[in-house]
Every structure is written in C-alpha cells, then in structure tokens.
Scaffold this motif. Sequence first.
Motif, PDB file in Angstrom:
ATOM      1  N   GLU A  26       0.831  -1.209   0.000  1.00  0.00           N
ATOM      2  CA  GLU A  26       0.000   0.000   0.000  1.00  0.00           C
ATOM      3  C   GLU A  26       0.865   1.259   0.000  1.00  0.00           C
ATOM      4  O   GLU A  26       0.556   2.232  -0.694  1.00  0.00           O
ATOM      5  N   GLN A  27       1.953   1.251   0.752  1.00  0.00           N
ATOM      6  CA  GLN A  27       2.864   2.400   0.764  1.00  0.00           C
ATOM      7  C   GLN A  27       3.531   2.557  -0.604  1.00  0.00           C
ATOM      8  O   GLN A  27       3.700   3.676  -1.097  1.00  0.00           O
ATOM      9  N   PHE A  28       3.907   1.438  -1.209  1.00  0.00           N
ATOM     10  CA  PHE A  28       4.490   1.477  -2.554  1.00  0.00           C
ATOM     11  C   PHE A  28       3.504   2.079  -3.546  1.00  0.00           C
ATOM     12  O   PHE A  28       3.867   2.943  -4.345  1.00  0.00           O
ATOM     13  N   GLU A  29       2.241   1.644  -3.503  1.00  0.00           N
ATOM     14  CA  GLU A  29       1.235   2.180  -4.416  1.00  0.00           C
ATOM     15  C   GLU A  29       1.036   3.683  -4.197  1.00  0.00           C
ATOM     16  O   GLU A  29       0.842   4.437  -5.156  1.00  0.00           O
ATOM     17  N   ALA A  30       1.097   4.142  -2.942  1.00  0.00           N
ATOM     18  CA  ALA A  30       0.984   5.577  -2.649  1.00  0.00           C
ATOM     19  C   ALA A  30       2.155   6.341  -3.268  1.00  0.00           C
ATOM     20  O   ALA A  30       1.971   7.431  -3.829  1.00  0.00           O
ATOM     21  N   LEU A  31       3.357   5.763  -3.195  1.00  0.00           N
ATOM     22  CA  LEU A  31       4.535   6.388  -3.829  1.00  0.00           C
ATOM     23  C   LEU A  31       4.363   6.457  -5.346  1.00  0.00           C
ATOM     24  O   LEU A  31       4.710   7.460  -5.974  1.00  0.00           O
ATOM     25  N   GLU A  32       3.815   5.379  -5.930  1.00  0.00           N
ATOM     26  CA  GLU A  32       3.563   5.375  -7.377  1.00  0.00           C
ATOM     27  C   GLU A  32       2.640   6.516  -7.777  1.00  0.00           C
ATOM     28  O   GLU A  32       2.877   7.193  -8.782  1.00  0.00           O
ATOM     29  N   VAL A  33       1.590   6.734  -7.003  1.00  0.00           N
ATOM     30  CA  VAL A  33       0.645   7.812  -7.297  1.00  0.00           C
ATOM     31  C   VAL A  33       1.351   9.164  -7.199  1.00  0.00           C
ATOM     32  O   VAL A  33       1.178  10.035  -8.070  1.00  0.00           O
ATOM     33  N   LEU A  34       2.154   9.351  -6.171  1.00  0.00           N
ATOM     34  CA  LEU A  34       2.886  10.616  -6.003  1.00  0.00           C
ATOM     35  C   LEU A  34       3.838  10.883  -7.161  1.00  0.00           C
ATOM     36  O   LEU A  34       4.038  12.032  -7.560  1.00  0.00           O
ATOM     37  N   MET A  35       4.434   9.830  -7.705  1.00  0.00           N
ATOM     38  CA  MET A  35       5.449   9.988  -8.746  1.00  0.00           C
ATOM     39  C   MET A  35       4.884   9.810 -10.159  1.00  0.00           C
ATOM     40  O   MET A  35       5.639   9.822 -11.127  1.00  0.00           O
ATOM     41  N   ALA A  36       3.590   9.655 -10.286  1.00  0.00           N
ATOM     42  CA  ALA A  36       2.973   9.338 -11.584  1.00  0.00           C
ATOM     43  C   ALA A  36       3.289  10.353 -12.673  1.00  0.00           C
ATOM     44  O   ALA A  36       3.399   9.999 -13.845  1.00  0.00           O
ATOM     45  N   ASP A  37       3.443  11.612 -12.317  1.00  0.00           N
ATOM     46  CA  ASP A  37       3.690  12.648 -13.327  1.00  0.00           C
ATOM     47  C   ASP A  37       5.166  12.985 -13.489  1.00  0.00           C
ATOM     48  O   ASP A  37       5.504  13.979 -14.130  1.00  0.00           O
ATOM     49  N   ALA A  38       6.042  12.187 -12.913  1.00  0.00           N
ATOM     50  CA  ALA A  38       7.486  12.438 -13.026  1.00  0.00           C
ATOM     51  C   ALA A  38       8.017  11.693 -14.248  1.00  0.00           C
ATOM     52  O   ALA A  38       8.164  10.473 -14.213  1.00  0.00           O
ATOM     53  N   PRO A  39       8.278  12.411 -15.353  1.00  0.00           N
ATOM     54  CA  PRO A  39       8.751  11.727 -16.557  1.00  0.00           C
ATOM     55  C   PRO A  39      10.157  11.155 -16.380  1.00  0.00           C
ATOM     56  O   PRO A  39      10.984  11.723 -15.674  1.00  0.00           O
ATOM     57  N   GLY A  40      10.386  10.013 -17.016  1.00  0.00           N
ATOM     58  CA  GLY A  40      11.723   9.417 -16.994  1.00  0.00           C
ATOM     59  C   GLY A  40      12.119   8.818 -15.661  1.00  0.00           C
ATOM     60  O   GLY A  40      13.300   8.648 -15.377  1.00  0.00           O
ATOM     61  N   LEU A  41      11.132   8.506 -14.823  1.00  0.00           N
ATOM     62  CA  LEU A  41      11.427   7.916 -13.519  1.00  0.00           C
ATOM     63  C   LEU A  41      10.730   6.561 -13.419  1.00  0.00           C
ATOM     64  O   LEU A  41       9.553   6.441 -13.701  1.00  0.00           O
ATOM     65  N   ARG A  42      11.486   5.558 -13.036  1.00  0.00           N
ATOM     66  CA  ARG A  42      10.913   4.221 -12.838  1.00  0.00           C
ATOM     67  C   ARG A  42      10.976   3.860 -11.375  1.00  0.00           C
ATOM     68  O   ARG A  42      11.922   4.209 -10.678  1.00  0.00           O
ATOM     69  N   ILE A  43       9.966   3.109 -10.946  1.00  0.00           N
ATOM     70  CA  ILE A  43       9.915   2.647  -9.556  1.00  0.00           C
ATOM     71  C   ILE A  43       9.800   1.127  -9.576  1.00  0.00           C
ATOM     72  O   ILE A  43       8.960   0.573 -10.269  1.00  0.00           O
ATOM     73  N   THR A  44      10.669   0.480  -8.814  1.00  0.00           N
ATOM     74  CA  THR A  44      10.656  -0.980  -8.700  1.00  0.00           C
ATOM     75  C   THR A  44      10.380  -1.353  -7.247  1.00  0.00           C
ATOM     76  O   THR A  44      10.879  -0.690  -6.328  1.00  0.00           O
ATOM     77  N   TYR A  45       9.601  -2.411  -7.070  1.00  0.00           N
ATOM     78  CA  TYR A  45       9.276  -2.895  -5.728  1.00  0.00           C
ATOM     79  C   TYR A  45       9.584  -4.384  -5.658  1.00  0.00           C
ATOM     80  O   TYR A  45       9.169  -5.145  -6.527  1.00  0.00           O
ATOM     81  N   LEU A  46      10.317  -4.782  -4.627  1.00  0.00           N
ATOM     82  CA  LEU A  46      10.614  -6.199  -4.414  1.00  0.00           C
ATOM     83  C   LEU A  46      10.775  -6.445  -2.920  1.00  0.00           C
ATOM     84  O   LEU A  46      11.675  -5.878  -2.289  1.00  0.00           O
TER      85      LEU A  46
END
Length: 197
Positions: A26-46
């Motif tokens: 859930e925290q990861f998904e919240a970070l994804e939403v915050l960063m959704a408009d940041a072009p050229g940025l990838r987020i990986t979760y493991l």
Amino acid sequence: MTAQVLDLITTVAEQRFTLPGDYTWEQFEALEVLMADAPGLRITYLDGCVEFMTLSEKHEIFKKAIAILLEAYFFEKGIYFIPVGSATCRDRTKDVSFEPDESYYIGEKKEHPDLAVEVVITSGNLTKLAKYQRLKIAEVWIWENNKLSVYRLQGDDYQQISRSEFLPELDLELLVRCVLMPSIIEARNEFIKGISQ
C-alpha cells in the motif's frame, strides 16, 4: 536560459536510489501515485524494497537499438511476436512490481512476457534477476558494459546460456556488434545482411 536547461537535462546520468526501510504494498502504491507525473522515472518494488531509477539518454539509446534490431530479426525470420515494451509487470501476491526496458511474447500472449531485455548503465541495489524470477519470465537479456548476457529460467533459478532458446539461430555477437555501431541505419543494414547469409 532554456538552451542551458535542455543541455543539463540531456547530460544527466542515470541514477538509482533505494529508499531506506521496509515498505508495504500500500505504501508502494501511494509512492507510485505521487510519482505518476514524473517523466523518466521508474519505480521498482521487491519484498518491501523500493528503488527509483532515472533514465539516461545512453540507457535509452541502447534500449532502442536492441529493440530495433531484435524486432527486425522477428520480421525477417517470420517469428510471430507481440511487443509490450516496458509495460509494468506486477503481482501483489509475489511482492514485485517493475518495468523491463523491452519485453515480448513469443508466439501468443500469456500471463507474462516470454522475453525481457534490461539495460544496466548503473548497477542498482535490487538483484537484477530476482524480480523476473518472481513472475517466471522465461528469458532475460541483460545489456551491461557493452555486453549482452542471456539468462534462461531453469527450474526456480536463472542460468546464463550462450544462445537464446527462443531464437537459437540468432548470432548474438552480430547483434552486439551492431548495437555498438554509431549509426542505427548502418547497424540495421549490417544486421539484416548478417542474418540473411
């Protein structure tokens, strides 16, 4: 002023940063939403680990060169494929979410792509193959230090192999040589000539 900013943007190197701590899905998904408009940025979760990566121009040049040549091979050899690029691969039950640089279904669509390509310019903190292993992606090609390594999932682990099992006739040395050529047009011409012989 604008030209100076553009010059700065195009020369920024690829960077990776792993957030300290252990994060829930859930925290990861919240970070994804915050960063959704940041072009050229990838987020990986493991497994609770969150890694951010910016994409450099060098990264994108290699990624596209590999894709152009690989897809030319599919067309020339009449191999049915479905390109899905960097579509997000994720599974909450397996604690994993990531985007390959390029990915393909060979033959028909399945639960996850058959073949993934990852370009590594700067090494990250996450194990390169662990995220692919979670989703049982059969073959992963890793481009690093101007070399291509091919890994095949055998059982529960990846083994490095000398030839792709999906594309056993593909001359990987030719592919690497062409990826490193400065002109993509000359590289494609050389590659087509090489695979036609």
